[in-house]
Design a protein around this motif. Structure first.
Motif, short mmCIF file in Angstrom:
data_model
loop_
_atom_site.label_atom_id
_atom_site.label_comp_id
_atom_site.label_asym_id
_atom_site.label_seq_id
_atom_site.Cartn_x
_atom_site.Cartn_y
_atom_site.Cartn_z
N ARG A 54 76.65 64.77 138.31
CA ARG A 54 75.48 65.24 137.56
C ARG A 54 74.40 65.72 138.53
NH1 ARG A 54 71.06 62.88 136.78
NH2 ARG A 54 71.83 60.80 137.27
N SER A 58 73.04 69.64 139.14
CA SER A 58 71.63 70.00 139.08
C SER A 58 71.20 70.74 140.34
CB SER A 58 70.79 68.73 138.89
OG SER A 58 69.42 69.05 138.95
N LYS A 62 74.22 74.45 138.15
CA LYS A 62 75.42 74.71 137.35
C LYS A 62 75.49 73.67 136.24
CE LYS A 62 78.04 76.76 141.08
NZ LYS A 62 77.52 78.06 140.75
N ASP A 63 76.16 74.02 135.15
CA ASP A 63 76.34 73.03 134.10
C ASP A 63 77.43 72.05 134.52
OD1 ASP A 63 78.91 74.08 133.34
OD2 ASP A 63 77.92 75.55 132.07
N GLN A 64 77.46 70.90 133.84
CA GLN A 64 78.39 69.86 134.26
C GLN A 64 79.87 70.24 134.09
OE1 GLN A 64 77.63 65.80 134.22
NE2 GLN A 64 75.50 66.01 133.57
N THR A 66 81.30 73.17 134.36
CA THR A 66 81.64 74.09 135.45
C THR A 66 81.73 73.33 136.76
OG1 THR A 66 80.56 75.94 134.33
CG2 THR A 66 80.86 76.14 136.72
#
Length: 152
Positions: A54, A58, A62-64, A66
């Motif tokens: 996570r 951040s 990038k989103d989690q 991805t």
């Protein structure tokens, strides 16, 4: 530059510059069997070993999902290892293997050289203004995001 809408669009021109620089960096990374997307995550782990997915997501913007896919790929390439977190049983801390450290040390100068080449193409006084403008844009966009999501 004419006054057509795309060429006068800040987002469009930032996107064009971004895509061109990513393409150039991907060409330089090809011999290392890694993409710029993978490098962005690998670099964050290199810089912040022991963080969880996570936190790395951040830092890499990038989103989690991805980030998870990228970390899975880096793990398959034997560049990254996950270790269970002592603080949170649901989380894994991320570390580089010896191969991941060696690769990071090989790639970092390539990225630094690309940034140096780009910066050297702009006079120093204009670079100062360029950085200020980019920071102002980023700050404004972050404020807009926070206002939209009600997280002031």
């Amino acid at each position: 530059m004419n006054n057509s809408v795309p060429e006068r669009s800040i987002g469009f021109m930032l996107g064009v510059a971004h895509r061109r620089s990513v393409h150039l960096m991907n060409q330089r990374l090809k011999e290392y069997d890694i993409t710029t997307e993978q490098w962005s995550v690998l670099f964050q782990i290199f810089s912040h070993e022991g963080m969880n997915q996570r936190e790395i997501a951040s830092k890499a913007y990038k989103d989690q999902p991805t980030t998870t896919r990228i970390i899975d790929m880096l793990e398959k390439k034997n560049l990254v290892i996950r270790k269970p977190s002592l603080a949170d049983r649901r989380a894994y801390e991320l570390f580089l293997t010896d191969e991941g450290v060696a690769l990071s040390h090989s790639i970092l100068p390539l990225e630094e050289k690309l940034n140096e080449d780009l910066a050297n193409s702009i006079p120093e006084e204009e670079m100062t203004i360029f950085w200020k403008v980019l920071n102002d844009i980023q700050y404004h966009l972050q404020e807009q995001h926070e206002q939209k999501n009600g997280s002031n």
